[in-house]
Design a protein around this motif. Sequence first.
Motif, PDB file in Angstrom:
ATOM      1  N   LEU A  11      15.760   9.545   8.207  1.00 59.39           N
ATOM      2  CA  LEU A  11      16.821  10.540   8.093  1.00 59.39           C
ATOM      3  C   LEU A  11      17.639  10.381   9.371  1.00 59.39           C
ATOM      4  N   GLY A  12      18.794   9.777   9.243  1.00 59.58           N
ATOM      5  CA  GLY A  12      19.563   9.455  10.436  1.00 59.58           C
ATOM      6  C   GLY A  12      18.807   8.433  11.270  1.00 59.58           C
ATOM      7  N   GLU A  13      18.562   8.764  12.524  1.00 62.82           N
ATOM      8  CA  GLU A  13      17.830   7.871  13.424  1.00 62.82           C
ATOM      9  C   GLU A  13      16.329   8.143  13.427  1.00 62.82           C
ATOM     10  N   GLN A  14      15.912   9.238  12.813  1.00 63.47           N
ATOM     11  CA  GLN A  14      14.495   9.616  12.833  1.00 63.47           C
ATOM     12  C   GLN A  14      13.746   9.025  11.649  1.00 63.47           C
ATOM     13  N   THR A  15      12.573   8.482  11.932  1.00 61.84           N
ATOM     14  CA  THR A  15      11.721   7.959  10.873  1.00 61.84           C
ATOM     15  C   THR A  15      11.020   9.107  10.179  1.00 61.84           C
ATOM     16  N   ALA A  16      11.237   9.216   8.879  1.00 59.59           N
ATOM     17  CA  ALA A  16      10.530  10.223   8.086  1.00 59.59           C
ATOM     18  C   ALA A  16       9.114   9.726   7.814  1.00 59.59           C
ATOM     19  N   TYR A  17       9.020   8.488   7.319  1.00 56.13           N
ATOM     20  CA  TYR A  17       7.698   7.885   7.112  1.00 56.13           C
ATOM     21  C   TYR A  17       7.790   6.371   7.090  1.00 56.13           C
ATOM     22  N   LEU A  18       6.669   5.778   7.347  1.00 55.44           N
ATOM     23  CA  LEU A  18       6.507   4.335   7.265  1.00 55.44           C
ATOM     24  C   LEU A  18       5.216   4.107   6.489  1.00 55.44           C
ATOM     25  N   ALA A  19       5.328   3.423   5.368  1.00 59.06           N
ATOM     26  CA  ALA A  19       4.160   3.118   4.540  1.00 59.06           C
ATOM     27  C   ALA A  19       4.043   1.609   4.417  1.00 59.06           C
ATOM     28  N   GLU A  20       2.850   1.090   4.677  1.00 64.00           N
ATOM     29  CA  GLU A  20       2.622  -0.345   4.541  1.00 64.00           C
ATOM     30  C   GLU A  20       1.336  -0.573   3.769  1.00 64.00           C
ATOM     31  N   VAL A  21       1.418  -1.456   2.795  1.00 72.38           N
ATOM     32  CA  VAL A  21       0.259  -1.797   1.968  1.00 72.38           C
ATOM     33  C   VAL A  21       0.131  -3.308   1.910  1.00 72.38           C
ATOM     34  N   GLN A  22      -1.092  -3.782   2.147  1.00 67.58           N
ATOM     35  CA  GLN A  22      -1.431  -5.191   1.930  1.00 67.58           C
ATOM     36  C   GLN A  22      -2.384  -5.231   0.741  1.00 67.58           C
ATOM     37  N   GLN A  23      -1.874  -5.701  -0.371  1.00 68.09           N
ATOM     38  CA  GLN A  23      -2.668  -5.825  -1.590  1.00 68.09           C
ATOM     39  C   GLN A  23      -3.033  -7.287  -1.738  1.00 68.09           C
ATOM     40  N   ALA A  24      -4.298  -7.563  -1.934  1.00 68.50           N
ATOM     41  CA  ALA A  24      -4.753  -8.950  -2.006  1.00 68.50           C
ATOM     42  C   ALA A  24      -5.428  -9.235  -3.339  1.00 68.50           C
ATOM     43  N   ARG A  79      -6.251 -27.196 -16.654  1.00 70.52           N
ATOM     44  CA  ARG A  79      -5.558 -26.170 -15.869  1.00 70.52           C
ATOM     45  C   ARG A  79      -6.350 -24.874 -15.911  1.00 70.52           C
ATOM     46  N   GLU A  80      -6.433 -24.253 -14.733  1.00 70.84           N
ATOM     47  CA  GLU A  80      -7.164 -22.983 -14.633  1.00 70.84           C
ATOM     48  C   GLU A  80      -6.391 -22.067 -13.706  1.00 70.84           C
ATOM     49  N   LEU A  81      -6.173 -20.849 -14.148  1.00 67.01           N
ATOM     50  CA  LEU A  81      -5.593 -19.808 -13.312  1.00 67.01           C
ATOM     51  C   LEU A  81      -6.240 -18.503 -13.728  1.00 67.01           C
ATOM     52  N   SER A  82      -7.069 -17.980 -12.847  1.00 66.13           N
ATOM     53  CA  SER A  82      -7.712 -16.711 -13.167  1.00 66.13           C
ATOM     54  C   SER A  82      -7.763 -15.832 -11.927  1.00 66.13           C
ATOM     55  N   LEU A  83      -7.616 -14.573 -12.170  1.00 63.23           N
ATOM     56  CA  LEU A  83      -7.683 -13.573 -11.114  1.00 63.23           C
ATOM     57  C   LEU A  83      -9.128 -13.121 -10.995  1.00 63.23           C
ATOM     58  N   GLN A  84      -9.742 -13.437  -9.867  1.00 70.90           N
ATOM     59  CA  GLN A  84     -11.154 -13.117  -9.658  1.00 70.90           C
ATOM     60  C   GLN A  84     -11.358 -11.668  -9.200  1.00 70.90           C
ATOM     61  N   ARG A  85     -10.442 -11.217  -8.302  1.00 66.58           N
ATOM     62  CA  ARG A  85     -10.616  -9.892  -7.712  1.00 66.58           C
ATOM     63  C   ARG A  85      -9.275  -9.412  -7.167  1.00 66.58           C
ATOM     64  N   VAL A  86      -9.031  -8.108  -7.277  1.00 65.49           N
ATOM     65  CA  VAL A  86      -7.876  -7.457  -6.671  1.00 65.49           C
ATOM     66  C   VAL A  86      -8.416  -6.403  -5.733  1.00 65.49           C
ATOM     67  N   TYR A  87      -7.887  -6.368  -4.496  1.00 70.14           N
ATOM     68  CA  TYR A  87      -8.395  -5.378  -3.548  1.00 70.14           C
ATOM     69  C   TYR A  87      -7.322  -4.972  -2.545  1.00 70.14           C
ATOM     70  N   LEU A  88      -7.471  -3.761  -2.041  1.00 68.15           N
ATOM     71  CA  LEU A  88      -6.601  -3.240  -1.004  1.00 68.15           C
ATOM     72  C   LEU A  88      -7.120  -3.763   0.323  1.00 68.15           C
ATOM     73  N   LYS A  89      -6.328  -4.613   0.974  1.00 71.36           N
ATOM     74  CA  LYS A  89      -6.768  -5.249   2.209  1.00 71.36           C
ATOM     75  C   LYS A  89      -6.477  -4.371   3.424  1.00 71.36           C
ATOM     76  N   ASP A  90      -5.319  -3.727   3.425  1.00 72.25           N
ATOM     77  CA  ASP A  90      -4.952  -2.869   4.548  1.00 72.25           C
ATOM     78  C   ASP A  90      -3.895  -1.888   4.071  1.00 72.25           C
ATOM     79  N   THR A  91      -3.919  -0.688   4.652  1.00 75.89           N
ATOM     80  CA  THR A  91      -2.907   0.309   4.332  1.00 75.89           C
ATOM     81  C   THR A  91      -2.646   1.164   5.553  1.00 75.89           C
ATOM     82  N   SER A  92      -1.408   1.626   5.658  1.00 72.78           N
ATOM     83  CA  SER A  92      -1.018   2.460   6.782  1.00 72.78           C
ATOM     84  C   SER A  92       0.068   3.417   6.317  1.00 72.78           C
ATOM     85  N   PHE A  93      -0.022   4.651   6.794  1.00 77.73           N
ATOM     86  CA  PHE A  93       1.019   5.636   6.505  1.00 77.73           C
ATOM     87  C   PHE A  93       1.237   6.462   7.758  1.00 77.73           C
ATOM     88  N   GLU A  94       2.481   6.512   8.201  1.00 69.85           N
ATOM     89  CA  GLU A  94       2.805   7.239   9.423  1.00 69.85           C
ATOM     90  C   GLU A  94       3.973   8.188   9.167  1.00 69.85           C
TER      91      GLU A  94
END
Length: 156
Positions: free
Chosen positions: A71-84, A12-27
């Motif tokens: 805040l109510g119907e208005q978007t204050a922010y949208l943050a999306e992160v794809q961590q791989a 059995r083998e389970l090893s983490l080879q690499r961690v990286y930020l694949k995509d990010t967005s902030f609006e």
Amino acid sequence: MTDQEANQQPQRELSLQRVYLKDTSFETPNSPAIFQQEWKPETNININSEVNTLADRIHEVVLTVTVTTKLGEQTAYLAEVQQAGIFSIGGFPDQEMGPLMGSYCPNLLFPYVREAISDLVTKGSFPQMVLQPINFDALYAQHQQKMAEAGGEATH
């Protein structure tokens, strides 16, 4: 178990080879006006993971977290992160591969997502957003149950 039997079982083998930020967005679509409003936000968090096989025993697991704060119907922010992460996984029976890639691996990636979301929100001049711990085992079990109810084959 004899030495011969132990040698016949795959290693059995389970090893983490690499961690990286694949995509990010902030609006912040309603800034700067949103900063003038009383801060009583409603936050929605969406979590998803996907697995891509890169080679024999090598898999990319992508954890996507989307945070939408309004805040109510208005978007204050949208943050999306794809961590791989790139994982080397081998020697496990098929029935264990789904939980490994659908729960264990996303759980390893979550602290990185948590930090990235917190940094994005703070840099956007909003109060710090600290994601609470997530039970990936329960999320995986819910996903498997939904797939079974829909008549689909449960996968990772």
